[in-house]
Design a protein around this motif. Structure first.
Motif, short mmCIF file in Angstrom:
data_model
loop_
_atom_site.label_atom_id
_atom_site.label_comp_id
_atom_site.label_asym_id
_atom_site.label_seq_id
_atom_site.Cartn_x
_atom_site.Cartn_y
_atom_site.Cartn_z
N ARG A 117 -1.83 -57.08 33.36
CA ARG A 117 -2.39 -56.67 34.66
C ARG A 117 -1.28 -56.52 35.70
NH1 ARG A 117 -7.80 -56.86 34.60
NH2 ARG A 117 -8.76 -58.04 32.87
N GLN A 118 -0.30 -57.43 35.67
CA GLN A 118 0.79 -57.34 36.64
C GLN A 118 1.64 -56.09 36.40
OE1 GLN A 118 1.60 -59.79 39.36
NE2 GLN A 118 2.32 -57.73 39.80
N ALA A 119 1.91 -55.81 35.12
CA ALA A 119 2.69 -54.60 34.80
C ALA A 119 1.96 -53.35 35.24
CB ALA A 119 2.95 -54.56 33.29
N ALA A 120 0.63 -53.30 35.02
CA ALA A 120 -0.15 -52.15 35.43
C ALA A 120 -0.15 -52.00 36.95
CB ALA A 120 -1.58 -52.26 34.91
N ASP A 121 -0.23 -53.14 37.65
CA ASP A 121 -0.22 -53.09 39.12
C ASP A 121 1.11 -52.58 39.64
OD1 ASP A 121 -1.21 -53.90 41.85
OD2 ASP A 121 0.50 -55.27 41.66
N GLY A 152 14.58 -55.60 32.85
CA GLY A 152 13.30 -56.19 32.48
C GLY A 152 13.19 -57.62 33.00
N ALA A 153 12.16 -58.30 32.57
CA ALA A 153 11.97 -59.70 32.97
C ALA A 153 11.15 -60.41 31.91
CB ALA A 153 11.27 -59.79 34.33
N ASP A 168 0.53 -49.29 30.44
CA ASP A 168 1.33 -48.49 29.51
C ASP A 168 1.95 -49.44 28.49
OD1 ASP A 168 3.08 -46.89 28.16
OD2 ASP A 168 4.29 -46.32 29.88
N PRO A 169 1.66 -49.30 27.18
CA PRO A 169 2.21 -50.23 26.19
C PRO A 169 3.73 -50.30 26.23
CG PRO A 169 0.49 -48.89 25.21
CD PRO A 169 0.76 -48.30 26.56
N GLY A 170 4.37 -49.21 26.69
CA GLY A 170 5.83 -49.21 26.74
C GLY A 170 6.41 -50.17 27.76
N LEU A 171 5.55 -50.72 28.62
CA LEU A 171 6.02 -51.69 29.62
C LEU A 171 6.00 -53.12 29.09
CD1 LEU A 171 4.25 -50.30 32.81
CD2 LEU A 171 6.61 -49.92 32.08
N ARG A 195 10.96 -53.60 30.94
CA ARG A 195 9.86 -54.18 30.18
C ARG A 195 9.64 -55.64 30.59
NH1 ARG A 195 8.84 -51.00 25.55
NH2 ARG A 195 10.47 -49.46 25.14
N LEU A 196 8.37 -56.07 30.49
CA LEU A 196 8.02 -57.48 30.71
C LEU A 196 7.85 -58.16 29.36
CD1 LEU A 196 5.47 -57.45 33.68
CD2 LEU A 196 7.92 -57.86 33.72
N ALA A 197 8.64 -59.21 29.12
CA ALA A 197 8.62 -59.92 27.84
C ALA A 197 7.61 -61.05 27.88
CB ALA A 197 10.02 -60.46 27.52
#
Length: 907
Positions: A725-729, A682-683, A768-771, A739-741
């Motif tokens: 938005r970045q996670a979705a991209d 993750g990050a 995705d909420p899981g991200l 996951r992004l914290a």
């Protein structure tokens, strides 16, 4: 024949006596003598010697007469020449001394003669101006006059072309700045054959007149607006051009739109009811002729729909020419249709009028021109505590305080003589039982059959309670309704007075701004009624603690102000502030509650009498801000450096708001790795500010100010939206990164709209909420509201992970780990940094790892920078790490490259 001669001779001999007796002039006497001689010379019967003598005498007299006439003509010519010379000298002197500019030009525009005013205007003193044109003179004086000279030439030519007297307005700049405006007359002179012979230029300085006209126009606009606003239709008749200005209210009163009525006098007169027209014209003409001071007439006007309205038509001549002819009239039309209807009803039946008067709840009186009461209705007797019979024997002045009586009687006399329009009056009356009451009097004139004022009718009411209520409203406007203390408006007036006194005497004073600490918590926990009781008690304690001549005010909410008058030095202000803090801190027994509160105080000891009231209050507010920032329950004295610091904070706050709007905020991502196998799991998203002047700023450079100034919510929401938005991209492009914290702030979580904001971001981005992984601190958990806790549970249920950041640095208990669905414990970098050298930090790290393992939570160590640290963490079971040993924070593009280098990018 002899008898004729004798008669003729006798007449001639008697001529001198006749001249004296009949008062004949020398010319008449000479004429008569010549006539007799002609008769004698041409009479045939007369002897020739006598005829010859008569002829010779006739010739001699004629010659003498011609000589006398010539001599007299020469003398008259000399006298006229001398008179002409003296007249010319006087004329030249007058022209030279005239304040108006006077100039003579020849047919080709060359200057022949100019007076001193003209030369001084263009700075031509000492310049040989004769024989030069305006364009040539423009080269011999200040360049500022060039355009004015050229404009003069143009207007000269316009006068020549017009061929008659021309009038224009010319603006002449001044070398020292500004300009003068001249009203100029130009008179062209032509020869018989039409050739241009000369031009006479006369100019009058109307600069002040034009300024006055502009001011008059502005004044007129203001009073027209005021009268319109009061419901009066305004008319303004320019008799010189027979045009009338009708205000919007005048047109609206008759049902017309602004563009449906022109400017002709007929727009008014044609709408007057035929039965009223002659009398209206007569009343107006009487005023135009100067027979009345004001024009006043009541008549009917036809409305747009054909109905008639009664109007009170009032006006006055404002300007007349030297012969007394009116030039301008201004007046108003007031709709009195309802009043006229009432008058008709009253006139229809005197009995009904009497009945109405008798039962009216108002005091109704009829008085004569000396203010003696001739009639008073029962209500008047009741209001004034006299019988009706007693009132009929009294004068209105008898009802007034002694000091007002002469003024009132003089006023009544003026009404009878001047007959101004009736206006309501406020009087003070003394009742029969000795009370003083305030009465509001509406009145009107009574006229006898000849139209002369015979008295007045007054309708008045006891408005004592009304005036008392108005005074109370006035008090409330300047006083706080809860505590009764003066409010902000009255404080500002007091400070203005203190500044004025300081400018006179130099006496310093202090302004204290007081703010109760944690008052909101008291309101929220015990309710607003208890909060109000606390404010009243605090106000009472402040007033008891300060000298009676000091000024205490409530500014609103839990903020108070104090003006300390008698001050010798700063220590006096500090002493009083400490006394107030101690006084306010004592417990309060409010209903069944024992309430504690403290106060923070900002103090300005003013030594600058030139400062404004706003500046004083601003400086005291800055000191208060510093006092609260220092830990509350204390005071701070204003210093100039405080303003500088606050200005810097405010500047940074404004820049941060702009940064959100201008897209200057950015994110970097620090990867997180599995400690067991080194996989990227993750990050953490880290906020940065790309400042246009200072370069890249880190959270420590601006988040503290953002938190103070209430910007953490918009900043935090921006981070949450950007990460989603970045996670979705990345997910759409097949990038696997874990996951992004995202770090949450207290302002975000405690916002009532937090859950709605998060749902909106999830819907808008489709992520995705899981991200996503949301990080919060232990302290934030303690302060979270019930709605915030419910929102966190909701988001946990849909797959969002949660981590407790900086575990061990706050104040919490294991209960909060149970109440909130938590997935991770993050070990603060402060513990990791010294775990190899500080046994205490090492034990905390081991305990945190053990606690996480026992609760089934993932443990993450932050700030890992050495392999020895990583080995320690690995040996004691830590799951994940992040820090410079593995990767520095990087941009989204750099993180993509990191993933690609590890072969994580999916095909």
């Amino acid at each position: 024949m002899g008898e004729s001669m004798t008669l003729l001779t006798g007449v001639i001999s008697h001529l001198p006596a006749m001249a004296v007796r009949k008062r004949l002039s020398a010319a008449a006497l000479l004429t008569l003598t010549l006539t007799l001689l002609v008769v004698l010379a041409w009479t045939p019967a007369v002897a020739w010697p006598l005829r010859l003598g008569a002829l010779l005498l006739l010739l001699l007299l004629h010659t003498a007469s011609l000589h006398h006439c010539a001599h007299r003509s020469q003398r008259e010519l000399d006298e006229r020449t001398e008179q002409l010379r003296e007249s010319e000298l006087r004329l030249r002197s007058l022209i030279a001394a005239a304040p108006d500019i006077i100039c003579f030009k020849d047919g080709e525009g060359r200057w022949l003669e100019a007076n001193r005013s003209d030369l001084e205007l263009f700075c031509l003193q000492g310049v040989d101006y004769r024989g030069k044109t305006d364009a040539e003179l423009a080269e011999l004086t200040d360049p500022i006059y060039r355009d004015a000279f050229l404009a003069c030439e143009a207007s000269d030519e316009a006068a020549w072309q017009a061929g008659t007297l021309a009038r224009c307005e010319e603006r002449i700049p001044l070398a020292g700045g500004g300009e003068r405006v001249y009203d100029v007359l130009k008179v062209p002179v032509f020869a018989d054959d039409g050739e241009r012979r000369g031009l006479v230029v006369l100019g009058r300085d109307v600069t002040a007149l034009r300024a006055a006209e502009r001011q008059l126009r502005r004044t007129e606009e203001r009073w027209v607006m005021a009268l319109d606003g009061a419901g009066h239709g305004v008319w303004d008749w320019d008799a010189t051009c027979d045009k009338v200005f009708y205000s919007h209210q005048w047109k609206a009163m008759l049902g017309y739109a602004p563009d449906e009525v022109g400017h002709a006098l007929d727009e008014w007169s044609s709408r007057i009811h035929p039965d009223d027209l002659d009398a209206c014209k007569a009343a107006l003409q009487a005023h135009l002729d100067g027979k009345t001071k004001h024009y006043r007439f009541t008549h009917r006007l036809r409305c747009r729909d054909g109905r008639y309205k009664w109007v009170l038509d009032q006006g006055m001549v404002f300007d007349r020419d030297p012969e007394g002819r009116p030039l301008r009239l201004v007046g108003t039309h007031t709709d009195i249709t309802a009043q006229k209807a009432a008058e008709r009803d009253l006139a229809a039946s005197e009995a009904r009028y009497r009945n109405l008067v008798e039962v009216a709840p108002y005091s109704i009186q009829e008085i004569d021109t000396e203010a003696n009461i001739r009639y008073a209705n029962p209500a008047s007797a009741a209001i004034l505590s006299y019988t009706q019979e007693q009132l009929r024997t009294m004068n209105v002045a008898d009802l007034m305080p002694h000091e007002h009586r002469e003024t009132f009687l003089a006023f009544i006399q003026d009404l009878c003589e001047q007959q101004p329009p009736p206006e309501p009056l406020d009087n003070e009356n003394i009742t029969g039982d000795g009370r003083r009451i305030q009465v509001r009097v509406n009145w009107n004139y009574l006229h006898d059959a000849a139209g002369k004022v015979s008295g007045f009718v007054s309708i008045s009411d006891d408005v004592t309670d009304v005036r008392r209520a108005e005074a109370e409203i006035q008090r409330l406007a300047f006083h706080d309704h809860l505590t009764g203390l003066p409010n902000r408006l009255l404080l500002q007036e007091q400070l203005a007075e203190m500044l004025a006194a300081q400018r006179r005497s130099g006496q310093i004073f202090a302004l204290h701004m007081l703010d109760l600490d944690h008052f909101k918590e008291i309101n929220d926990s015990l309710g607003h009624p208890v909060g109000d009781q606390l404010l009243e008690s605090v106000a009472a304690r402040i007033c008891e603690a300060v000298p009676s001549d000091d000024f205490v005010a409530r500014l609103g909410g839990d903020e108070f102000a104090l003006v300390q008058r008698e001050l010798t030095d700063t220590a006096d202000a500090s002493t009083l502030a400490l006394k107030l803090i101690e006084t306010i801190a004592r417990p309060y027994k409010l209903d069944e509650n024992l309430v504690y509160t403290n106060a923070s105080i900002g103090i300005l000891v003013n030594t600058d009498p030139s400062a404004s009231v706003d500046v004083l209050m601003s400086r005291a507010d800055v000191a208060l801000y510093k006092a609260k920032d220092a830990g509350r329950a204390g005071y701070a004295l204003f210093e100039e450096s405080m303003s500088h610091e606050l200005q810097q904070e405010m500047s940074l706050t404004r820049q941060l708001l702009q940064a959100i709007e201008m897209g200057e905020l950015m994110l970097e991502y620090q990867p997180q790795f599995s400690l067991a196998d080194g996989r990227l799991v993750g990050a953490e998203a880290l906020l940065r500010w790309r400042h246009p002047q200072r370069g890249v700023l880190y959270p420590g450079d601006f988040l503290e100010v953002a938190e103070k100034r209430g910007l953490m919510r918009p900043v935090g929401n921006w981070v949450l939206d950007e990460v989603a938005r970045q996670a979705a991209d990345w997910a759409s492009r097949g990038l696997v990164f874990g996951r992004l914290a995202i770090n949450l702030c207290a302002a975000q979580v405690n916002d009532e709209a937090f859950a709605e904001v998060v749902r909106g971001i999830l819907n808008d981005t489709g992520v995705d909420p899981g991200l996503l992984e949301l990080e919060y601190t232990e302290t934030m958990l303690m302060k979270a509201s019930d709605s915030s806790r419910a929102a966190l549970h909701e988001f946990s249920d849909i797959g969002i992970s949660f981590a407790i950041d900086d575990f061990g640095t706050g104040f919490s208990s294991l209960m909060y780990l149970k109440l909130f669905h938590t997935d991770k414990l993050k070990i603060d970098r402060e513990f990791v940094r010294d775990l190899l050298t500080d046994p205490g930090d090492a034990e905390i790290v081991k305990a945190t790892i053990a606690l996480g393992s026992a609760l089934g939570l993932t443990t993450v160590a932050e700030g890992v920078e050495a392999e020895e640290q990583a080995e320690f963490l690995r040996q004691h079971g830590c799951d994940q790490v992040q820090g410079y040993l593995y990767a520095r924070p990087m941009s989204a593009e750099a993180l993509e490259g990191h993933l690609d280098a590890q072969g994580v990018l999916l095909d």
